[in-house]
Scaffold this active site. Structure first.
Site, mmCIF file in Angstrom:
data_model
loop_
_atom_site.group_PDB
_atom_site.id
_atom_site.type_symbol
_atom_site.label_atom_id
_atom_site.label_comp_id
_atom_site.label_asym_id
_atom_site.label_seq_id
_atom_site.Cartn_x
_atom_site.Cartn_y
_atom_site.Cartn_z
ATOM 1 N N CYS A 149 1.154 -1.165 0.428
ATOM 2 C CA CYS A 149 -0.197 -0.551 -0.082
ATOM 3 C C CYS A 149 0.976 1.090 -0.143
ATOM 4 O O CYS A 149 1.797 1.230 1.184
ATOM 5 C CB CYS A 149 -0.917 -0.196 1.144
ATOM 6 N N GLU A 150 0.392 2.401 -1.157
ATOM 7 C CA GLU A 150 1.538 3.525 -0.954
ATOM 8 C C GLU A 150 1.169 4.563 0.123
ATOM 9 O O GLU A 150 2.154 5.438 0.274
ATOM 10 C CB GLU A 150 1.383 3.766 -2.388
ATOM 11 N N HIS A 151 -0.070 4.037 0.821
ATOM 12 C CA HIS A 151 -0.049 5.180 1.907
ATOM 13 C C HIS A 151 0.529 4.602 3.004
ATOM 14 O O HIS A 151 0.911 5.667 3.795
ATOM 15 C CB HIS A 151 -1.825 5.177 2.194
ATOM 16 N N HIS A 152 0.956 3.244 3.302
ATOM 17 C CA HIS A 152 1.010 3.359 4.692
ATOM 18 C C HIS A 152 2.546 2.528 5.027
ATOM 19 O O HIS A 152 2.543 2.383 5.710
ATOM 20 C CB HIS A 152 0.287 2.565 5.344
ATOM 21 N N GLN A 176 -4.971 -0.526 -3.928
ATOM 22 C CA GLN A 176 -5.994 -2.059 -4.337
ATOM 23 C C GLN A 176 -6.679 -1.458 -5.307
ATOM 24 O O GLN A 176 -6.755 -1.928 -7.167
ATOM 25 C CB GLN A 176 -6.899 -2.799 -3.782
ATOM 26 N N HIS A 213 -5.553 -6.073 3.834
ATOM 27 C CA HIS A 213 -4.689 -4.994 3.984
ATOM 28 C C HIS A 213 -4.131 -4.964 5.640
ATOM 29 O O HIS A 213 -4.713 -4.469 6.616
ATOM 30 C CB HIS A 213 -5.317 -3.735 3.924
ATOM 31 N N CYS A 266 -2.461 -2.489 6.760
ATOM 32 C CA CYS A 266 -2.446 -0.967 7.172
ATOM 33 C C CYS A 266 -4.450 -0.584 8.012
ATOM 34 O O CYS A 266 -4.465 -0.040 8.888
ATOM 35 C CB CYS A 266 -2.765 0.391 6.174
HETATM 36 ZN ZN LIG Z 1 -3.069 1.225 3.359
#
Ligand SMILES: [Zn+2]
Length: 144
Positions: free
Chosen positions: A31-34, A72, A100, A102
């Site tokens: 996941c590129e955010h977390h 995703q 996920h 995250c």
């Molecule tokens: Zn995430």
């Protein structure tokens, strides 16, 4: 590797117009955010329009898009678009079902929830019979 490299010589002329479905393709992504993994399964279907792709190429296309920083929703669309571009089929349907880390480790700490995303193109979008055939098939796959 790029999609073009993966597909290589793997597209064939074939007079087939029935839905082709490859289910339960495992994937692992980040996941590129977390910067935390998400992983699960992708189900890919298409309706040929004079051309088919070697079945083993489909999981490799999934890997091309999974093995990078991702979200995703975008991954689901990229897989569908790649097949659309490579085959110009009558339609493409992609469903991804993922856990996920995250969501599991941070904040909400939901261990068993999964996220479902889909991308439907062509006949999968415009023809309810095709869409239902695909989605019913995906729903019939037991959860893990
Ligand atoms: Zn995430």
């Amino acid at each position: 590797m790029s999609v073009a490299e993966v597909i290589g010589e793997g597209v064939f002329t074939e007079d087939c117009s029935e839905m082709v479905l490859v289910k339960d393709i495992e994937f692992y992504s980040l996941c590129e955010h977390h910067m935390l993994p998400f992983y699960g399964r992708v189900h890919v279907a298409y309706i040929p329009n004079g051309r088919i792709i070697g079945l083993s190429k489909i999981p490799r296309i999934v890997d091309v898009f999974a093995r990078r920083l991702q979200v995703q929703e975008r991954m689901t669309q990229q897989i569908a678009q790649a097949l659309h571009v490579a085959l110009q089929p009558k339609g493409v349907g992609v469903v991804a079902d993922a856990h996920h880390l995250c969501m599991m480790m941070r904040g909400v700490q939901k261990q068993n929830s999964s996220a479902l995303t889909s991308c439907l193109l062509g006949a999968f979008q415009t023809d309810s019979k095709t869409r239902n055939e695909f989605l019913n098939f995906v729903r019939s796959i037991p959860p893990r």
